[in-house]
Motif scaffolding. Structure first.
Motif, PDB file in Angstrom:
ATOM      1  N   GLU A  81      36.204  31.716  49.324  1.00  0.00           N
ATOM      2  CA  GLU A  81      36.259  33.051  48.714  1.00  0.00           C
ATOM      3  C   GLU A  81      37.355  33.149  47.662  1.00  0.00           C
ATOM      4  O   GLU A  81      37.195  33.846  46.659  1.00  0.00           O
ATOM      5  N   ARG A  82      38.466  32.428  47.866  1.00  0.00           N
ATOM      6  CA  ARG A  82      39.519  32.408  46.833  1.00  0.00           C
ATOM      7  C   ARG A  82      39.014  31.717  45.575  1.00  0.00           C
ATOM      8  O   ARG A  82      39.271  32.168  44.453  1.00  0.00           O
ATOM      9  N   GLN A  85      36.751  34.003  43.680  1.00  0.00           N
ATOM     10  CA  GLN A  85      37.463  35.051  42.949  1.00  0.00           C
ATOM     11  C   GLN A  85      37.932  34.544  41.592  1.00  0.00           C
ATOM     12  O   GLN A  85      37.802  35.246  40.572  1.00  0.00           O
ATOM     13  N   THR A  88      35.168  34.270  39.203  1.00  0.00           N
ATOM     14  CA  THR A  88      34.807  35.556  38.606  1.00  0.00           C
ATOM     15  C   THR A  88      35.601  35.787  37.326  1.00  0.00           C
ATOM     16  O   THR A  88      35.067  36.315  36.339  1.00  0.00           O
TER      17      THR A  88
END
Length: 208
Positions: A81-82, A85, A88
């Protein structure tokens, strides 16, 4: 037990990735560099290369969302998930630069997203060692791909080059982090298949 809430969140993030504007918490690299000196042909080439990079970030989002959905250990899910991010932010940078160059995003992004999400989810089902190993190998291949783009971008396109250089540093760090969290080295046939899939994506998104 399969987590339906995570699936719904993943679906929402997919829609945002494909159809919503990406946002970055960090300033866009090269934002203070004047955007001048490129002729029409150079701008078209730079826009096509940035389109490929943007599609690569769309695929990365899908891969990591799929992997996080099926990851077993919380530390593996957190690492994925890091990475997602930061991807993104890369998505926002490349999208903004494409607009500056009067280019367009790939029409094949929804197809690539769906395929990448499925591959990521399958990788997660193999277990966290292979899941993180897949992340590390993905990032290594992305670094090699960005190195090629640094060679292909017009030398005067300092804004695009600054973005690609910053992305390269982030991707390299993701690979190192994945291995530090216990990622396994993928076997040569798996790495070769990944390179073939990447080649299909880069060659088609350059034009379509």
């Amino acid at each position: 037990m399969f987590d339906i809430d995570r699936l719904i969140i993943s679906f929402d993030r997919g829609l945002r990735t494909l159809f919503g504007p990406a946002a970055s918490a960090r300033p866009m690299p090269g934002d203070d560099i004047p955007d001048n000196g490129l002729n029409a042909a150079q701008r078209r080439r730079a826009a096509a290369l940035m389109r490929v990079d943007h599609t690569g970030e769309v695929c990365a989002q899908a891969l990591y969302q799929g992997q996080a959905l099926t990851a077993r250990a919380e530390h593996a899910r957190a690492a994925l998930e890091r990475a997602a991010q930061e991807e993104t932010e890369h998505l926002a940078w490349t999208e903004h630069r494409i607009d500056e160059l009067s280019g367009r995003k790939s029409l094949l992004n929804p197809l690539f997203y769906a395929g990448s999400f499925a591959i990521g989810a399958a990788a997660g089902l193999l277990g966290d060692r292979w899941n993180l190993g897949f992340l590390a190998e993905t990032e290594r291949q992305v670094v090699a791909h960005l190195d090629e783009h640094l060679e292909k971008l017009p030398s005067d396109d300092r804004r695009s080059r600054a973005i690609v250089a910053e992305m390269r540093m982030d991707e390299n760090r993701h690979a190192t982090t994945a291995l530090e969290h216990g990622g396994a080295e993928l076997p040569p046939p798996a790495r070769a298949l990944m390179r073939i899939a990447s080649a299909v994506m880069t060659r088609t998104s350059y034009w379509i």
